[in-house]
Design a protein around this motif. Sequence first.
Motif, PDB file in Angstrom:
ATOM      1  N   ARG A   1       0.838  -1.205   0.000  1.00  0.00           N
ATOM      2  CA  ARG A   1       0.000   0.000   0.000  1.00  0.00           C
ATOM      3  C   ARG A   1       0.871   1.253   0.000  1.00  0.00           C
ATOM      4  O   ARG A   1       0.591   2.225  -0.717  1.00  0.00           O
ATOM      5  CB  ARG A   1      -0.932   0.000   1.213  1.00  0.00           C
ATOM      6  CG  ARG A   1      -1.983  -1.093   1.208  1.00  0.00           C
ATOM      7  CD  ARG A   1      -3.073  -0.850   2.250  1.00  0.00           C
ATOM      8  NE  ARG A   1      -2.554  -0.803   3.615  1.00  0.00           N
ATOM      9  CZ  ARG A   1      -2.396  -1.865   4.402  1.00  0.00           C
ATOM     10  NH1 ARG A   1      -2.702  -3.073   3.953  1.00  0.00           N
ATOM     11  NH2 ARG A   1      -1.936  -1.733   5.646  1.00  0.00           N
TER      12      ARG A   1
ATOM     13  N   ASP B   1      -1.375   4.081  -1.555  1.00  0.00           N
ATOM     14  CA  ASP B   1      -2.746   3.691  -1.239  1.00  0.00           C
ATOM     15  C   ASP B   1      -2.856   3.337   0.244  1.00  0.00           C
ATOM     16  O   ASP B   1      -3.517   2.376   0.626  1.00  0.00           O
ATOM     17  CB  ASP B   1      -3.153   2.502  -2.113  1.00  0.00           C
ATOM     18  CG  ASP B   1      -4.624   2.166  -2.001  1.00  0.00           C
ATOM     19  OD1 ASP B   1      -5.438   3.097  -1.786  1.00  0.00           O
ATOM     20  OD2 ASP B   1      -4.967   0.971  -2.113  1.00  0.00           O
ATOM     21  N   GLU B   2      -2.212   4.135   1.093  1.00  0.00           N
ATOM     22  CA  GLU B   2      -2.121   3.807   2.511  1.00  0.00           C
ATOM     23  C   GLU B   2      -3.466   3.884   3.220  1.00  0.00           C
ATOM     24  O   GLU B   2      -4.299   4.735   2.918  1.00  0.00           O
ATOM     25  CB  GLU B   2      -1.147   4.753   3.215  1.00  0.00           C
ATOM     26  CG  GLU B   2       0.281   4.681   2.705  1.00  0.00           C
ATOM     27  CD  GLU B   2       0.591   5.732   1.663  1.00  0.00           C
ATOM     28  OE1 GLU B   2      -0.349   6.109   0.908  1.00  0.00           O
ATOM     29  OE2 GLU B   2       1.743   6.189   1.592  1.00  0.00           O
ATOM     30  N   ASP B   3      -3.646   2.982   4.209  1.00  0.00           N
ATOM     31  CA  ASP B   3      -4.819   3.029   5.085  1.00  0.00           C
ATOM     32  C   ASP B   3      -4.585   3.965   6.276  1.00  0.00           C
ATOM     33  O   ASP B   3      -5.528   4.490   6.853  1.00  0.00           O
ATOM     34  CB  ASP B   3      -5.132   1.626   5.637  1.00  0.00           C
ATOM     35  CG  ASP B   3      -5.684   0.698   4.576  1.00  0.00           C
ATOM     36  OD1 ASP B   3      -6.187   1.200   3.542  1.00  0.00           O
ATOM     37  OD2 ASP B   3      -5.613  -0.529   4.784  1.00  0.00           O
TER      38      ASP B   3
ATOM     39  N   ASP C   1       2.830   0.897   6.675  1.00  0.00           N
ATOM     40  CA  ASP C   1       1.463   1.420   6.763  1.00  0.00           C
ATOM     41  C   ASP C   1       0.729   0.871   7.991  1.00  0.00           C
ATOM     42  O   ASP C   1      -0.340   0.276   7.890  1.00  0.00           O
ATOM     43  CB  ASP C   1       0.669   1.096   5.492  1.00  0.00           C
ATOM     44  CG  ASP C   1      -0.669   1.849   5.444  1.00  0.00           C
ATOM     45  OD1 ASP C   1      -0.748   2.961   6.014  1.00  0.00           O
ATOM     46  OD2 ASP C   1      -1.616   1.314   4.840  1.00  0.00           O
TER      47      ASP C   1
END
Length: 207
Positions: free
Chosen positions: A23, A28-30, A67
């Motif tokens: 990610r 596209d990190e949470d 992440d």
Amino acid sequence: MPLRNVERTPAPVWNALVAGNERFINFDEDRPNQDAPRRRQLRDGQAPAAVVISCSDSRVPVEIIFDVGLGDLFVVRTAGEILDQAVFGSIEYAIESLGVPLVIVMGHESCGAVKATADALDGGDIPGGYQRVLIEKVAPSILEARAEGLSTITDFEKHHVVATVDQILSRSPEIHAKVETGEVGIVGVHYQLSDGRTVPVITRNVD
């Protein structure tokens, strides 16, 4: 699967961290576990999923790279990810007292400690003061790498990670025993500054 939901055994924890790194690589990190409820929850204690021994380099922020958030990792950072008694004590504390099932040793691309050591061994200047300790600690792995025919700084960085993993297993009977039984896994990775990827160079009990 979020790290907090995985089974606390070596392989699932490592797979979750690999997914977090993907990610990060793909922007596209949470960014999990970074809110007020998480801060309040952690007042009562911690239950990290892995202990990470990483270089102190400012370009290698461990939680961001994987992440994860507050309370997810127990991180020990020293220049060149060198080991001493305090580092061993920290790793053993994470395993014995916090129940951490995974140890990660993270070296990285363009490591200043590794390059400075290689330069010193080639006749360059040796830093004064306590910086000299860094050279003394890293030198054995560089000499070993050269004896095996390795010659590039990248090769030295990766071999230093492998040598560090080997030191952990050979110098701590407690950690070695838990790795032998499969209770704890250990992974050595080389972090690539250029693309953000953590590339395994040695693994035990994470397959």
